[in-house]
Design an enzyme around this catalytic site. Structure first.
Site, PDB file in Angstrom:
ATOM      1  N   MET A 185       7.773 -14.523  17.850  1.00 27.70           N
ATOM      2  CA  MET A 185       8.861 -13.722  17.659  1.00 27.70           C
ATOM      3  C   MET A 185      10.310 -14.122  17.118  1.00 27.70           C
ATOM      4  O   MET A 185      10.726 -13.129  16.416  1.00 27.70           O
ATOM      5  CB  MET A 185       9.229 -13.291  19.314  1.00 27.70           C
ATOM      6  CG  MET A 185      10.492 -12.377  19.418  1.00 27.70           C
ATOM      7  SD  MET A 185      10.962 -11.922  21.120  1.00 27.70           S
ATOM      8  CE  MET A 185       9.721 -11.058  21.867  1.00 27.70           C
ATOM      9  N   TYR A 223       1.022 -20.147  18.327  1.00 26.44           N
ATOM     10  CA  TYR A 223       0.243 -19.436  19.437  1.00 26.44           C
ATOM     11  C   TYR A 223      -1.120 -19.001  18.848  1.00 26.44           C
ATOM     12  O   TYR A 223      -1.529 -18.739  17.713  1.00 26.44           O
ATOM     13  CB  TYR A 223       0.756 -17.817  19.683  1.00 26.44           C
ATOM     14  CG  TYR A 223       2.253 -17.990  20.462  1.00 26.44           C
ATOM     15  CD1 TYR A 223       2.106 -18.365  21.671  1.00 26.44           C
ATOM     16  CD2 TYR A 223       3.330 -17.438  19.916  1.00 26.44           C
ATOM     17  CE1 TYR A 223       3.251 -18.491  22.449  1.00 26.44           C
ATOM     18  CE2 TYR A 223       4.551 -17.483  20.673  1.00 26.44           C
ATOM     19  CZ  TYR A 223       4.352 -17.882  21.994  1.00 26.44           C
ATOM     20  OH  TYR A 223       5.489 -18.230  22.617  1.00 26.44           O
ATOM     21  N   LYS A 229      17.014   7.944   2.955  1.00 27.89           N
ATOM     22  CA  LYS A 229      16.225   8.189   4.150  1.00 27.89           C
ATOM     23  C   LYS A 229      15.933   6.747   4.792  1.00 27.89           C
ATOM     24  O   LYS A 229      16.026   5.624   3.936  1.00 27.89           O
ATOM     25  CB  LYS A 229      15.048   8.841   4.021  1.00 27.89           C
ATOM     26  CG  LYS A 229      13.926   8.139   3.207  1.00 27.89           C
ATOM     27  CD  LYS A 229      12.725   9.260   3.229  1.00 27.89           C
ATOM     28  CE  LYS A 229      11.582   8.585   2.506  1.00 27.89           C
ATOM     29  NZ  LYS A 229      10.668   9.590   2.099  1.00 27.89           N
ATOM     30  N   ARG A 234       0.975  18.060   3.450  1.00 26.86           N
ATOM     31  CA  ARG A 234       1.652  17.438   4.570  1.00 26.86           C
ATOM     32  C   ARG A 234       2.749  18.507   4.775  1.00 26.86           C
ATOM     33  O   ARG A 234       2.309  19.717   5.457  1.00 26.86           O
ATOM     34  CB  ARG A 234       2.591  16.131   4.160  1.00 26.86           C
ATOM     35  CG  ARG A 234       2.837  14.848   5.154  1.00 26.86           C
ATOM     36  CD  ARG A 234       2.898  13.585   4.438  1.00 26.86           C
ATOM     37  NE  ARG A 234       4.151  13.711   3.772  1.00 26.86           N
ATOM     38  CZ  ARG A 234       4.909  12.768   3.164  1.00 26.86           C
ATOM     39  NH1 ARG A 234       4.414  11.565   3.529  1.00 26.86           N
ATOM     40  NH2 ARG A 234       5.849  13.019   2.331  1.00 26.86           N
TER      41      ARG A 234
HETATM   42  C1  LIG Z   1      10.679   9.523   0.410  1.00 28.56           C
HETATM   43  C2  LIG Z   1      10.587  10.525  -0.463  1.00 28.56           C
HETATM   44  C3  LIG Z   1      10.688  10.316  -1.713  1.00 28.56           C
HETATM   45  C4  LIG Z   1      10.854   9.067  -2.440  1.00 28.56           C
HETATM   46  O1  LIG Z   1       9.698   8.325  -2.292  1.00 28.56           O
HETATM   47  P1  LIG Z   1       9.350   6.752  -3.084  1.00 28.56           P
HETATM   48  O2  LIG Z   1       8.059   6.630  -3.237  1.00 28.56           O
HETATM   49  O3  LIG Z   1      10.251   5.811  -2.168  1.00 28.56           O
HETATM   50  O4  LIG Z   1      10.295   6.875  -4.473  1.00 28.56           O
HETATM   51  C5  LIG Z   1      10.476  11.414  -2.672  1.00 28.56           C
HETATM   52  N1  LIG Z   1      10.497  12.879  -2.259  1.00 28.56           N
HETATM   53  C6  LIG Z   1      10.067  12.874  -1.029  1.00 28.56           C
HETATM   54  C7  LIG Z   1       9.872  14.405  -0.507  1.00 28.56           C
HETATM   55  C8  LIG Z   1      10.108  11.858  -0.230  1.00 28.56           C
HETATM   56  O5  LIG Z   1       9.970  12.124   1.385  1.00 28.56           O
END
Ligand SMILES: *Cc1c(COP(=O)(O)O)cnc(C)c1O
Length: 376
Positions: A312, A264, A35, A130
């Site tokens: 930046m 800065y 992802k 969640r």
């Molecule tokens: C992102 C995600 C993972 C992977 O998590 P990591 O901590 O990066 O290994 C596994 N399962 C779900 C449902 C996720 O959203």
């Protein structure tokens, strides 16, 4: 010459990390989680090194399409499932497996016209609050899906909130076991932290006793060589190698007298004469603006620190450790922001993230589009 910043993806490290995770869960199949464009590495850049995984898990339908365009014919799982009914057409066309975490998604499936029954991962909310069905609603959701001709196979999954921390996973494992007891189907529980820390714990409630690794593990951050439980463990403690290095060069040097300031807001003030270097890397490249004075950085392979505010397009570094060691450095000297330097020196992204009050996940995902990429 282009601006000297460069992100380098290391395919050998990706292969090595995948093998490490497999060794922790030898009887499970591995979803390589890609992802967020493979945690900022680029799906196309990691694909070849990770094609030894059993499937790819992601969120965006267009990322799934990119994997099919790479000719990946194996499993792809949508970790948040579909977002609207017509996404199911793409699932049918691209043969995507998808998570089902709410009743709306079951309604959409029930109304979906397809010749091609789909594989779904039914998600339990085992306490993270969640996504997922509450334990009391889980069996009913399973029964509804099981009755649908649109559904071919139902796997069971949940996600841990504390696999990396002190609270651990036992309370969520108990909730999963109770909710899934006696239901058929493959099971998936572990993210990176759980694979490394908890994969050998027992799991009950399926066809027979097994371990938390179960049928599928979902490996994300560890594939990319960061420790999911830093600072308790470093990536090297887990045998993981950095899969991405962010490097640049010095593009300027200043000789400062005591009482002079840097950058800065003048947040850093010298007390002794010192040389500082200016690095072509700033927050518009994805380097964290909140990295304070003291954040580690390697200049010419030597560990030193960031000085003053990150701006930046630039940040300042302390050259005193190099000068004290009599090492020449100046405009053009290599700077490693994190990862592995050409001479093999390591600066874990976890350390930089920790100094900046965040986690490696965020730094890796934040590398800006203007940063060019290489592979080696
Ligand atoms: C992102 C995600 C993972 C992977 O998590 P990591 O901590 O990066 O290994 C596994 N399962 C779900 C449902 C996720 O959203």
């Amino acid at each position: 010459m282009p601006r000297p910043i460069l992100a380098t993806v290391h395919p050998q490290a990706l292969r090595h990390n995948l093998a490490r995770l497999r060794a922790c869960a030898p009887d499970a199949r591995v979803w390589a989680v890609v992802k967020a464009n493979a945690y900022g590495h680029g799906i196309e850049r990691v694909f070849d090194a990770l094609r030894g995984a059993d499937g790819f898990a992601l969120l965006d339908l267009d990322e799934a399409q990119r994997l099919r365009a790479l000719d990946w014919r194996g499993p792809i799982l949508l970790l948040e499932g579909v977002f609207e009914p017509r996404d199911l057409e793409l699932c049918s066309r691209l043969r995507l497996w998808h998570t089902v975490h709410c009743t709306e998604q079951i309604d959409w499936l029930a109304a979906h016209k397809t010749q091609q029954p789909q594989r779904v991962f039914l998600k339990l909310n085992s306490g993270m609050n969640r996504l997922g069905f509450a334990p009391a609603a889980f069996r009913n959701a399973w029964a509804r899906l099981n009755a649908l001709p649109q559904v071919e196979e139902i796997a069971l999954m949940t996600h841990f909130s504390d696999a990396d921390g002190a609270r651990g996973v036992a309370h969520q494992v108990a909730a999963f076991e109770a909710a899934s007891a006696g239901l058929p189907g493959e099971r998936s529980l572990c993210n990176s932290a759980a694979i490394l820390r908890h994969a050998q714990l027992p799991l009950h409630g399926g066809d027979g006793p097994t371990t938390l690794a179960a049928d599928w593990v979902r490996a994300g951050i560890a594939l990319y060589g960061a420790a999911p439980d830093h600072p308790q463990h470093r990536a090297t403690d887990w045998g993981l190698l950095p899969a991405l290095s962010l490097a640049s060069r010095l593009i300027g040097v200043q000789q400062l007298q005591p009482g002079e300031t840097v950058g800065y807001g003048s947040t850093f003030c010298t007390s002794v004469p010192m040389r500082i270097g200016l690095v072509a890397c700033g927050y518009a490249d994805g380097y964290p603006r909140h990295a304070p004075t003291g954040t580690p950085v390697l200049v010419g392979g030597v560990r030193t620190r960031v000085l003053g505010r990150v701006s930046m397009d630039m940040l300042a570094v302390d050259l005193a450790p190099l000068d004290a060691a009599g090492l020449a450095c100046g405009v053009g000297t290599e700077v490693l922001l994190w990862g592995r330097s050409p001479c093999g020196a390591l600066l874990p992204v976890d350390e930089v993230a920790h100094a900046a009050g965040t986690i490696a996940y965020q730094l890796l995902c934040a590398i800006a589009p203007r940063v060019p990429f290489a592979s080696c």
